[in-house]
Scaffold this motif. Structure first.
Motif, PDB file in Angstrom:
ATOM      1  N   LYS A  79      -4.277  -2.419  -8.534  1.00 45.75           N
ATOM      2  CA  LYS A  79      -4.413  -2.613  -9.973  1.00 45.75           C
ATOM      3  C   LYS A  79      -3.028  -2.554 -10.598  1.00 45.75           C
ATOM      4  O   LYS A  79      -2.072  -2.120  -9.961  1.00 45.75           O
ATOM      5  CB  LYS A  79      -5.370  -1.605 -10.589  1.00 45.75           C
ATOM      6  N   ILE A  80      -2.926  -2.994 -11.818  1.00 44.54           N
ATOM      7  CA  ILE A  80      -1.645  -3.023 -12.521  1.00 44.54           C
ATOM      8  C   ILE A  80      -1.581  -1.858 -13.491  1.00 44.54           C
ATOM      9  O   ILE A  80      -2.497  -1.639 -14.284  1.00 44.54           O
ATOM     10  CB  ILE A  80      -1.457  -4.355 -13.289  1.00 44.54           C
ATOM     11  N   ARG A  81      -0.506  -1.097 -13.422  1.00 45.61           N
ATOM     12  CA  ARG A  81      -0.240   0.021 -14.336  1.00 45.61           C
ATOM     13  C   ARG A  81       0.905  -0.360 -15.260  1.00 45.61           C
ATOM     14  O   ARG A  81       1.781  -1.128 -14.875  1.00 45.61           O
ATOM     15  CB  ARG A  81       0.167   1.270 -13.553  1.00 45.61           C
ATOM     16  N   SER A  82       0.908   0.187 -16.433  1.00 40.46           N
ATOM     17  CA  SER A  82       1.991  -0.053 -17.384  1.00 40.46           C
ATOM     18  C   SER A  82       2.723   1.246 -17.672  1.00 40.46           C
ATOM     19  O   SER A  82       2.124   2.312 -17.712  1.00 40.46           O
ATOM     20  CB  SER A  82       1.439  -0.616 -18.695  1.00 40.46           C
ATOM     21  N   SER A  83       4.023   1.139 -17.838  1.00 41.88           N
ATOM     22  CA  SER A  83       4.836   2.294 -18.223  1.00 41.88           C
ATOM     23  C   SER A  83       5.922   1.814 -19.162  1.00 41.88           C
ATOM     24  O   SER A  83       6.012   0.623 -19.468  1.00 41.88           O
ATOM     25  CB  SER A  83       5.459   2.957 -16.980  1.00 41.88           C
ATOM     26  N   TYR A  88       3.678  -2.270 -13.048  1.00 45.19           N
ATOM     27  CA  TYR A  88       3.887  -2.124 -11.615  1.00 45.19           C
ATOM     28  C   TYR A  88       2.529  -2.063 -10.913  1.00 45.19           C
ATOM     29  O   TYR A  88       1.530  -1.662 -11.508  1.00 45.19           O
ATOM     30  CB  TYR A  88       4.717  -0.872 -11.297  1.00 45.19           C
ATOM     31  N   PRO A  89       2.474  -2.477  -9.633  1.00 46.89           N
ATOM     32  CA  PRO A  89       1.205  -2.418  -8.899  1.00 46.89           C
ATOM     33  C   PRO A  89       0.893  -0.993  -8.457  1.00 46.89           C
ATOM     34  O   PRO A  89       1.788  -0.226  -8.134  1.00 46.89           O
ATOM     35  CB  PRO A  89       1.447  -3.329  -7.699  1.00 46.89           C
ATOM     36  N   GLN A  90      -0.380  -0.645  -8.448  1.00 44.84           N
ATOM     37  CA  GLN A  90      -0.837   0.672  -8.007  1.00 44.84           C
ATOM     38  C   GLN A  90      -1.877   0.480  -6.912  1.00 44.84           C
ATOM     39  O   GLN A  90      -2.863  -0.215  -7.104  1.00 44.84           O
ATOM     40  CB  GLN A  90      -1.460   1.441  -9.181  1.00 44.84           C
ATOM     41  N   LEU A  91      -1.665   1.100  -5.751  1.00 44.43           N
ATOM     42  CA  LEU A  91      -2.627   1.059  -4.659  1.00 44.43           C
ATOM     43  C   LEU A  91      -3.791   1.991  -4.997  1.00 44.43           C
ATOM     44  O   LEU A  91      -3.582   3.112  -5.464  1.00 44.43           O
ATOM     45  CB  LEU A  91      -1.956   1.498  -3.355  1.00 44.43           C
ATOM     46  N   ALA A  92      -5.019   1.518  -4.773  1.00 44.84           N
ATOM     47  CA  ALA A  92      -6.209   2.307  -5.087  1.00 44.84           C
ATOM     48  C   ALA A  92      -7.271   2.077  -4.014  1.00 44.84           C
ATOM     49  O   ALA A  92      -7.141   1.181  -3.179  1.00 44.84           O
ATOM     50  CB  ALA A  92      -6.744   1.916  -6.464  1.00 44.84           C
ATOM     51  N   MET A  93      -8.306   2.907  -4.042  1.00 44.26           N
ATOM     52  CA  MET A  93      -9.357   2.820  -3.030  1.00 44.26           C
ATOM     53  C   MET A  93     -10.693   3.270  -3.603  1.00 44.26           C
ATOM     54  O   MET A  93     -10.763   4.232  -4.359  1.00 44.26           O
ATOM     55  CB  MET A  93      -9.012   3.730  -1.845  1.00 44.26           C
TER      56      MET A  93
END
Length: 107
Positions: A79-83, A88-93
């Motif tokens: 998923k895409i995270r914003s800061s 930036y991409p975020q690995l999730a499960m």
């Protein structure tokens, strides 16, 4: 034969431990894991874990505390995270199996 990929990940539970969300139509638990490795890396690899449940949270949720070492298996996604520095991409499960290998040390 499975139609999706399966990821296995061992990591240390991040700040706050597991959060139980029951106000949603589909109740779930969520927590983050930091990869355990002996390599010196510029950035740690973090995985956001989610597991749905029907009636009561899984019994293991009480052991998913900051610092515990946990093995998770399930379906990975990104998923895409914003800061403030951009996206930036975020690995999730979506976890099918959660196993606490070592409990967190007591404070």
């Amino acid at each position: 034969m499975k139609a999706t990929n399966e990821l296995q990940f061992i990591g240390r539970v991040g700040k706050g431990g597991a959060k139980v969300v029951t106000e949603s139509k589909n109740p779930f638990i969520s927590f983050s894991l930091c990869e355990l490795n002996g390599r010196n890396q510029e950035r740690n690899v973090w995985l956001e874990v989610t597991q749905n449940f029907k009636e009561n949270p899984p019994a293991v949720v009480d052991r998913i505390r900051q610092g515990a070492i946990v093995l998770v298996k399930g379906t990975p996604y990104a998923k895409i995270r914003s800061s403030e520095n951009g996206s930036y991409p975020q690995l999730a499960m979506f976890a099918d199996n959660i196993e606490v290998l070592f409990d967190a040390l007591n404070d």
